[in-house]
Write a protein that holds these residues in place. Sequence first.
Motif, PDB file in Angstrom:
ATOM      1  N   ALA A   1       0.836  -1.213   0.000  1.00 23.97           N
ATOM      2  CA  ALA A   1       0.000   0.000   0.000  1.00 23.97           C
ATOM      3  C   ALA A   1       0.866   1.256   0.000  1.00 23.97           C
ATOM      4  N   ARG A   2       1.936   1.233   0.754  1.00 25.25           N
ATOM      5  CA  ARG A   2       2.829   2.400   0.845  1.00 25.25           C
ATOM      6  C   ARG A   2       3.463   2.709  -0.514  1.00 25.25           C
ATOM      7  N   ARG A   3       3.757   1.677  -1.269  1.00 27.92           N
ATOM      8  CA  ARG A   3       4.354   1.901  -2.593  1.00 27.92           C
ATOM      9  C   ARG A   3       3.336   2.442  -3.598  1.00 27.92           C
ATOM     10  N   GLN A   4       2.061   2.272  -3.333  1.00 32.46           N
ATOM     11  CA  GLN A   4       1.013   2.742  -4.242  1.00 32.46           C
ATOM     12  C   GLN A   4       0.649   4.202  -4.023  1.00 32.46           C
ATOM     13  N   PHE A   5       0.853   4.692  -2.799  1.00 34.03           N
ATOM     14  CA  PHE A   5       0.457   6.053  -2.440  1.00 34.03           C
ATOM     15  C   PHE A   5       1.609   6.733  -1.721  1.00 34.03           C
ATOM     16  N   SER A   6       1.583   8.053  -1.717  1.00 31.56           N
ATOM     17  CA  SER A   6       2.652   8.781  -1.036  1.00 31.56           C
ATOM     18  C   SER A   6       2.072   9.667   0.056  1.00 31.56           C
ATOM     19  N   GLY A   7       2.968  10.230   0.850  1.00 29.50           N
ATOM     20  CA  GLY A   7       2.578  11.173   1.885  1.00 29.50           C
ATOM     21  C   GLY A   7       1.657  10.576   2.942  1.00 29.50           C
ATOM     22  N   VAL A   8       0.801  11.438   3.469  1.00 28.70           N
ATOM     23  CA  VAL A   8      -0.137  11.028   4.518  1.00 28.70           C
ATOM     24  C   VAL A   8      -1.083   9.953   3.990  1.00 28.70           C
ATOM     25  N   THR A   9      -1.517  10.085   2.749  1.00 26.55           N
ATOM     26  CA  THR A   9      -2.407   9.083   2.156  1.00 26.55           C
ATOM     27  C   THR A   9      -1.722   7.717   2.139  1.00 26.55           C
ATOM     28  N   GLY A  10      -0.457   7.691   1.771  1.00 30.70           N
ATOM     29  CA  GLY A  10       0.290   6.438   1.752  1.00 30.70           C
ATOM     30  C   GLY A  10       0.430   5.829   3.131  1.00 30.70           C
TER      31      GLY A  10
ATOM     32  N   LEU B   1       3.844   6.083  17.107  1.00 33.25           N
ATOM     33  CA  LEU B   1       5.099   5.661  16.478  1.00 33.25           C
ATOM     34  C   LEU B   1       5.431   6.521  15.263  1.00 33.25           C
ATOM     35  N   TRP B   2       4.408   6.887  14.497  1.00 33.37           N
ATOM     36  CA  TRP B   2       4.628   7.735  13.325  1.00 33.37           C
ATOM     37  C   TRP B   2       5.106   9.123  13.757  1.00 33.37           C
ATOM     38  N   ALA B   3       4.494   9.658  14.804  1.00 36.55           N
ATOM     39  CA  ALA B   3       4.921  10.970  15.320  1.00 36.55           C
ATOM     40  C   ALA B   3       6.370  10.892  15.801  1.00 36.55           C
TER      41      ALA B   3
ATOM     42  N   LYS C   1       8.666   8.752  14.851  1.00 41.47           N
ATOM     43  CA  LYS C   1       9.501   8.575  13.652  1.00 41.47           C
ATOM     44  C   LYS C   1       9.745   9.927  12.979  1.00 41.47           C
ATOM     45  N   THR C   2       8.704  10.735  12.867  1.00 47.77           N
ATOM     46  CA  THR C   2       8.817  12.053  12.230  1.00 47.77           C
ATOM     47  C   THR C   2       9.728  12.974  13.030  1.00 47.77           C
ATOM     48  N   VAL C   3       9.583  12.987  14.348  1.00 45.47           N
ATOM     49  CA  VAL C   3      10.421  13.828  15.207  1.00 45.47           C
ATOM     50  C   VAL C   3      11.884  13.414  15.092  1.00 45.47           C
ATOM     51  N   VAL C   4      12.140  12.123  15.146  1.00 46.10           N
ATOM     52  CA  VAL C   4      13.520  11.634  15.056  1.00 46.10           C
ATOM     53  C   VAL C   4      14.110  11.960  13.684  1.00 46.10           C
TER      54      VAL C   4
END
Length: 181
Positions: A101-110, A159-161, A163-166
């Motif tokens: 799914a991540r490879r099909q979409f980018s950004g927040v949508t991905g 975890l996403w937050a 990851k983004t901060v790091v």
Amino acid sequence: MTQLAIAASRQPTLTGIFALGAASVLFTLGFACAVPLAAFATIAAMSFSRRDALAATGAVWLINQIWGFGVLHYPTDGETFAWGAALGIVALLSCEAAGLARRQFSGVTGACAAFAAAFVAYQGLLVVIDLAIGLPCEAFAPAIVTRIFLINACAFGGLWALKTVVANAVKQSASFAPRHV
């Protein structure tokens, strides 16, 4: 590449895998059997190469199993071991679904599509296993699935937050690193 350069290029990946493993211990303390493996699988798929994402997901699962059997004293019978193995396979397949799914979409949508794919794969495969072995699907009542979804969604968001901060901190520190001219 020299051995040192290869080792240095692997260091952030190994550190990330270790960090996910450490985080999984914290989640296992709070949720035991409801550790958010779909959330971890998604973050791994978003953070690493396919091989490393599978390794990270496998590490999270393994740490959960070690903690469960060693500290929480899960029963040591064949059924419990079989379910543990099944959860590991389901977690790896969830990681694959998230990566696809991540490879099909980018950004927040991905990211959202990756999480949705991982969660649907995780829950769907558990239903298939229950049906295949003749268990009633009581564990998949809407209230229970909603609870598991919310645990995974909150874990994924946190975890996403993190990851983004790091990632931003690493970029920021790299911009201050001395450059050789």
